[in-house]
Design an enzyme around this catalytic site. Structure first.
Site, short mmCIF file in Angstrom:
data_model
loop_
_atom_site.label_atom_id
_atom_site.label_comp_id
_atom_site.label_asym_id
_atom_site.label_seq_id
_atom_site.Cartn_x
_atom_site.Cartn_y
_atom_site.Cartn_z
N LEU A 1 0.85 -1.18 0.00
CA LEU A 1 0.00 0.00 0.00
C LEU A 1 0.89 1.24 0.00
O LEU A 1 1.92 1.27 0.68
CB LEU A 1 -0.91 0.04 1.24
CG LEU A 1 -2.06 -0.97 1.33
CD1 LEU A 1 -2.85 -0.74 2.61
CD2 LEU A 1 -2.98 -0.88 0.12
N ASP A 2 0.50 2.26 -0.75
CA ASP A 2 1.23 3.51 -0.72
C ASP A 2 1.22 4.10 0.68
O ASP A 2 0.31 3.82 1.48
CB ASP A 2 0.60 4.53 -1.68
CG ASP A 2 0.69 4.10 -3.13
OD1 ASP A 2 1.62 3.34 -3.45
OD2 ASP A 2 -0.17 4.52 -3.92
N ARG A 3 2.17 4.95 0.97
CA ARG A 3 2.25 5.59 2.29
C ARG A 3 0.95 6.32 2.63
O ARG A 3 0.48 6.28 3.77
CB ARG A 3 3.42 6.58 2.33
CG ARG A 3 3.53 7.37 3.62
CD ARG A 3 4.76 8.25 3.63
NE ARG A 3 4.73 9.26 2.59
CZ ARG A 3 4.19 10.48 2.74
NH1 ARG A 3 3.62 10.81 3.90
NH2 ARG A 3 4.22 11.35 1.76
N THR B 1 -2.09 5.69 1.63
CA THR B 1 -3.28 4.83 1.61
C THR B 1 -3.41 4.05 2.91
O THR B 1 -2.42 3.65 3.51
CB THR B 1 -3.20 3.86 0.42
OG1 THR B 1 -3.00 4.61 -0.78
CG2 THR B 1 -4.46 3.04 0.30
#
Length: 394
Positions: A155-157, A159
């Site tokens: 997961l992106d930072r 998100t």
């Protein structure tokens, strides 16, 4: 043969909470250690640091080398040391980590092989760049007494939502097979600008290409990788829509770019819903050349925090003067103008908790063997509460 020394990953790991929504790590000394890269061979030590590590002001690395803070093969280096194959380079530095959200890492499920978590927005998964202890991995190891864990999905930072960690390489490989299986069902929720179509499922099959890796910029492009997402509107509050997103492929920024392409970017996305980068169309249908978008995004990154500066103009009643004052305030939030008294590093100001995440949440993962789900985040519930015709999410 030279070997990189082992280190305690939690050495000097200490968290500070001040009740302002942020988790902080006090500055600490850290030994950066790496094997020489092929492109470094034949270059001087100073040349390598000045070209490869640009997070410090001009002159810092020359001073650090002359002060004995940089070693080559465990011997103090000098600015003219030539880097060769097999060399180990280390840098003893005073490390300043950015603050992250103080929200806890929720445990959804744990057994002998896996830990399933609800990741808070604004916290990177593993050590990267300026982040080390302020990462999901180190928080789990420190606060939940977890041993070494292996991330199984990404997961992106910015998100939030479901993440899977394995407790062994074998379990990680087994979960990796699950993650790439077409039978795995993934569901996300996103809060987007505007009234998303209420005509059932909307499918986007536009291919994705990374056009600027250093900026994290991805776009729709005919030469890109195959990407497919199914969207369905859940609720509309008069300004924003809550959309259920089902990715059928797993490309970087897939949901963010597909929603932007359709004309409904995530409302507080600092990249894909930024009018200064994309103009009034916000990149709908892929509008805007790569060159112009990259140039604008680069300029903003040099002067402003990674925050959705203009996104709320469609949603607030602030006057033009108030909006200008808010923008001017943000322009000065990247660097404070102050320096660390111990190492001279320029000091960054703290972000607000609102700047640490976007309205994108990994809600549910389901295979033929298991199913895990988190609670809806508050920003999603807010939209549902304002729409009497909101659809249930099963």
């Amino acid at each position: 043969m030279l070997k990189r020394p082992k280190r305690d990953p939690l050495k000097d790991c200490e968290y500070v909470f001040k009740g302002d929504g942020l988790r902080r790590v006090p500055p600490y000394y850290y030994e950066y250690i790496t094997f020489a890269k092929l492109r470094w061979y034949g270059k001087t030590l100073l040349e390598v640091f000045n070209t490869e590590f640009r997070d410090r002001e001009s002159g810092y690395y020359e001073k650090a080398i002359r002060n004995g803070q940089v070693k080559v093969n465990n011997q103090i280096g000098n600015v003219d040391t030539l880097i060769e194959n097999g060399y180990i380079v280390s840098h003893h530095a005073h490390r300043h980590e950015p603050p992250v959200s103080d929200q806890p890492v929720g445990i959804v499920h744990e057994d002998e092989s896996y830990v399933v978590i609800d990741k808070p927005a604004g916290v990177p998964v593993h050590p990267t760049g300026r982040y080390n202890h302020n990462t999901v991995l180190h928080i789990l190891m420190k606060e939940n007494k977890c041993s070494l864990l292996y991330p199984c999905n990404r997961l992106d930072r910015l998100t939030s939502g479901l993440m899977f960690f394995s407790k062994s390489p074998k379990a990680a490989e087994e979960m990796r097979v699950h993650m790439i299986s077409k039978s795995l069902k993934k569901e996300y929720v996103a809060r987007v600008i505007g009234e998303f179509p209420n005509s059932g499922e909307v499918i986007c099959d536009a291919p994705l290409l990374t056009v600027a890796p250093t900026l994290g910029l991805n776009r729709i492009h005919p030469d890109g990788k195959e990407a497919s997402t199914v969207f369905k509107r859940i609720a509309f509050d008069g300004h924003t829509s809550l959309v259920l997103c089902k990715p059928l492929t797993g490309r970087t920024h897939q949901l963010r770019v597909h929603l932007q392409y359709l004309g409904y970017p995530i409302a507080n996305d600092p990249i894909y819903a930024n009018k200064r980068v994309w103009g009034p169309s916000l990149g709908k249908n892929g509008e805007g050349s790569n060159e112009s978008v990259i140039m604008r995004l680069s300029e903003i990154g040099k002067t402003e925090t990674a925050s959705p500066l203009l996104q709320y103009e469609w949603y607030t009643n602030e006057t033009e003067a108030e909006a200008k004052a808010r923008r001017d305030k943000r322009l000065g939030e990247l660097l404070t103008g102050k320096h660390c008294s111990e190492c001279g590093t320029p000091l960054y100001s703290d972000p607000s908790p609102e700047e640490l995440g976007i309205w994108l949440h990994a809600l549910k993962y389901e295979s033929k063997d298991w199913s895990y789900k988190t609670q809806l985040p508050k920003w999603a519930l807010d939209v549902c509460c304002r729409d009497p015709n909101a659809l249930p999410i099963e």
